[in-house]
Design a protein around this motif. Structure first.
Motif, mmCIF file in Angstrom:
data_model
loop_
_atom_site.group_PDB
_atom_site.id
_atom_site.type_symbol
_atom_site.label_atom_id
_atom_site.label_comp_id
_atom_site.label_asym_id
_atom_site.label_seq_id
_atom_site.Cartn_x
_atom_site.Cartn_y
_atom_site.Cartn_z
ATOM 1 N N ASP A 1 0.833 -1.210 0.000
ATOM 2 C CA ASP A 1 0.000 0.000 0.000
ATOM 3 C C ASP A 1 0.863 1.254 0.000
ATOM 4 O OD1 ASP A 1 -2.263 -1.452 -0.062
ATOM 5 O OD2 ASP A 1 -3.059 -0.794 1.881
ATOM 6 N N VAL A 2 1.748 1.337 0.978
ATOM 7 C CA VAL A 2 2.555 2.544 1.136
ATOM 8 C C VAL A 2 3.437 2.766 -0.096
ATOM 9 C CG1 VAL A 2 4.434 3.574 2.470
ATOM 10 C CG2 VAL A 2 2.504 2.494 3.649
ATOM 11 N N ILE A 3 4.136 1.726 -0.509
ATOM 12 C CA ILE A 3 5.021 1.886 -1.670
ATOM 13 C C ILE A 3 4.205 2.086 -2.944
ATOM 14 C CG2 ILE A 3 6.718 0.715 -3.127
ATOM 15 C CD1 ILE A 3 8.064 -0.262 -0.722
ATOM 16 N N GLY A 4 3.068 1.379 -3.051
ATOM 17 C CA GLY A 4 2.226 1.545 -4.237
ATOM 18 C C GLY A 4 1.766 2.984 -4.411
ATOM 19 N N PHE A 5 1.207 3.549 -3.348
ATOM 20 C CA PHE A 5 0.727 4.935 -3.450
ATOM 21 C C PHE A 5 1.885 5.905 -3.668
ATOM 22 C CE2 PHE A 5 -2.997 3.372 -0.767
ATOM 23 C CZ PHE A 5 -3.836 3.321 -1.862
#
Lengths: 454, 454
Positions: free
Chosen positions: A438-442
């Motif tokens: 989630d964090v890296i994706g966003f």
């Protein structure tokens, strides 16, 4: 006999219907009759699938129908309903009839304040066997084993073993498959399958038939490790030894099948963030088993929201970013979950070990690059057609590749790391992996957008 | 002996290191020696954890060290590397030595064009046994069973059975635990555990010892159902019968332990969207096993994006919506996954059946309302503190409750529905559930926002 519809895949449905009918009619004789006629495993299944109220009523009506065989089959949650409704003496008599591993499992479910009463209603020998079990930790060999086994010295003949067993009669375990050969200090030195005893003449020496004991189970071995030994070496039974290597009990494969199922359930639920849940649970215990993990997930989701908040200006200007954001997160999350499930399963089955971990990580990385490329191309094309925004396809292309690589690596490195740290690789892995994706994706998506589009 | 570090949890690591050292040195004698000394299951494990190149080199150096015992232990992927490097005669001889179930498993991995050659190098009797197996479908009782078993008529005595077995010698199965009692038409009417044969005098009639055969396995029963029967009734072995109820073989629990592990792996990976994957796979096959499900996931993610696109005006005005969106989706997705894992596991273990499905759904619903309320309150509070936007806390409060209820219901109803439709409840469930939670999550959140905030 009954007009309830019967599903051929669920023969027990008719049994439950019959029990329920007899219960509603308060027909004690019919209840007794039904419970005597069916196999104890079927009765246990049927009781398990009824509501708590129903099974409590049955026990109240016909407590004597809960035979030792049935009690030995009941799951913990069902025992919790049943035991408080049976008398101390009935439970004590039942315990005395069971093999010691089954008796221990039942005593574990007795309320602390009743244990004393029930145990003191047992004979000294039987009580001692149960009390001894409790000196071992839960889910270890000492708890899981049965104390009944057959052992013989290697200088005996086949005939002597057969005579010994005939003389023992009821003191033998209900089922056994191997004769353990022991030396003068009670160390197991080998075993003879009873099929070997049967096919050899009476004067044949046991020493001629002995097969080396490959696997002895130390008394404090965890049941998951015991299950692995059974599965790997196709064991039917194995001797349990104490710290001085003396044989103190045996474990048979039929008990291990249940352990394997329990451990698999635990892993599968842990991966999905459920701490522990039987289907006989109440709604409240369901909440308790799931809310903690959802709470941790809320914290990591808020972390992801902070990342998005860093780019709110850009999102306000180009709303397409908000529209595409969840696709990046969802693809990364799923790719991470795939890698994670394969790794956790590989660790559980001992297919993924230090010996091949580096090769496995390299393969995940390579696969992630491939998969990332495939979906980067597809998604860039869709973005090109859907939105008329220059460079937006490039943004999503880059974000997809970065996110897939991180997802694949997190999916395998997180469980490997937990395992090496001595933790259960199934338990907390999902949180770590989805946080990463989630964090890296966003960040990859919105960050690249901020760089290229503004 | 070696200076590789040894992890006590992974004793096989030292074995692999020794094999690898001998391989690098091309030391044929040492390789042969290592493979003879270790247990066949350990050698199989070690070969499995090496790279394809390494194990192919070992087979090329010492093909004769691949004994029938080792071949019977190898996994399919390893057999694919090994078999092409062994001669027809060596494979044929090995097949003749194995129990028929193991032989069948090896022949399954032979290339079609080699099968004929290998089979024709076998004796007529042995070839016939293997060819017969292939008349049954894969993963059914006929394929899994072994043809070797011991049967006796009920008018025999214990002594006659023992004499019969002594006379049979090597024609008996390697391991067996029960004598099946058959009538004149070869129908199994009961069984006698060999431990009973052993503890009774020679003149005791078999008819006095007989226990009714509870479970007979029809030749076309699926291996998953067989595993369930073994686990439920604690079976050690069971007779396989043909369409005329005649006994044609037996299945033993040690083979079933592997089936249980395989089925569990299948379920766990299916839930994570992996179609099939061993750790010996290449990066390319990893891509193939995962890309299809990711593609379906892409389609459902795009569907969710369409929902977001419906509200792009609102998002452009209040960017806080874009920031909070992923929290709603993530919480719903995780709650759905929890309910799904519990339901799929319950179905696999036959704990969740028609008899208690309604109660289980009601409990999920109740739990979802509770959990939804808990996190609706928490998240509304966070939103109130974080953003100074009137009514936004109410929006997220409503969205969380709606989404949790949908997630809980989808999590249990989707697998129940698939099961009733005759499909595998583990396979496509995740896609359905996450589609529901994503689409409904975004729609509930953004729709409520559009109504209350604009």
């Amino acid at each position: 006999m009954t007009d309830h519809p019967i599903d051929e895949n669920e023969p027990e449905a008719s049994g439950i219907a019959q029990l329920t009918d007899a219960l509603v009619a308060e027909d004690r004789a019919e209840l007794r009759h039904l419970m005597e006629d069916a196999h104890e495993a079927d009765i246990a299944d049927q009781l398990e699938q009824m509501s708590s109220e129903q099974r409590r009523s049955i026990v109240d009506l016909v407590p004597e129908a809960l035979t030792p065989d049935i009690l030995a089959e009941l799951e913990d949650e069902v025992l919790e309903d049943v035991l408080p409704r049976l008398g101390d003496q009935q439970i004590a008599d039942a315990l005395s009839e069971m093999d010691s591993d089954d008796a221990t499992a039942v005593v574990e479910e007795l309320q602390d304040n009743r244990r004393e009463d029930v145990l003191s209603a047992m004979s000294d020998v039987d009580r001692k066997a149960v009390e001894d079990s409790f000196t071992y930790d839960e889910e270890t060999a000492g708890r899981v084993m049965q104390r009944e086994f057959v052992a013989a010295p290697d200088f005996w003949t086949v005939g002597q073993v057969i005579d010994y067993m005939r003389a023992q009669g009821d003191n033998l375990p209900e089922l056994f498959f191997n004769i353990y050969v022991i030396d003068a200090r009670h160390h197991p030195t080998g075993y003879v399958p009873i099929s070997q005893i049967m096919r050899n003449p009476r004067d044949r020496k046991i020493a001629d038939l002995i097969e080396p004991v490959l696997v002895t189970i130390p008394q404090n071995m965890d049941q998951e490790d015991i299950a692995y030994q059974f599965s790997k070496y196709h064991l039917i039974s194995a001797p349990v030894i104490d710290v001085d290597n003396r044989i103190i009990g045996m474990i048979t494969v039929d008990d291990i099948v249940n352990v394997i199922q329990d451990e698999n359930t635990e892993d599968m639920l842990a991966l999905a963030g459920v701490s522990d849940a039987g289907l006989t649970d109440t709604a409240m215990s369901t909440v308790k088993s799931r809310a903690p993990w959802l709470f941790i997930n809320l914290l990591t989701a808020i972390l992801a929201s902070f990342v998005i908040a860093m780019f709110q200006e850009q999102i306000g200007t180009i709303v397409a970013l908000a529209i595409l954001m969840p696709i990046v997160a969802s693809m990364g999350g799923n790719a991470g979950t795939q890698a994670l499930a394969v790794a956790v399963r590989g660790l559980a089955e001992r297919d993924l070990t230090r010996a091949n971990a580096v090769r496995a990580v390299r393969r995940e990385l390579l696969a992630a690059v491939f998969i990332g490329l495939i979906f980067a191309v597809i998604l860039a094309g869709i973005t090109y057609v859907w939105f008329d925004i220059p460079k937006l396809p490039s943004v999503i292309f880059i974000a997809m590749i970065v996110n897939h690589i991180c997802a694949g690596l997190a999916g395998i490195l997180v469980p490997l790391g937990l395992k090496r740290a001595g933790a259960d690789p199934a338990v907390a892995s999902s949180v770590f992996v989805t946080t990463v994706t989630d964090v890296i994706g966003f960040f990859a998506f919105l960050g690249t957008a901020a760089l290229l589009l503004f």
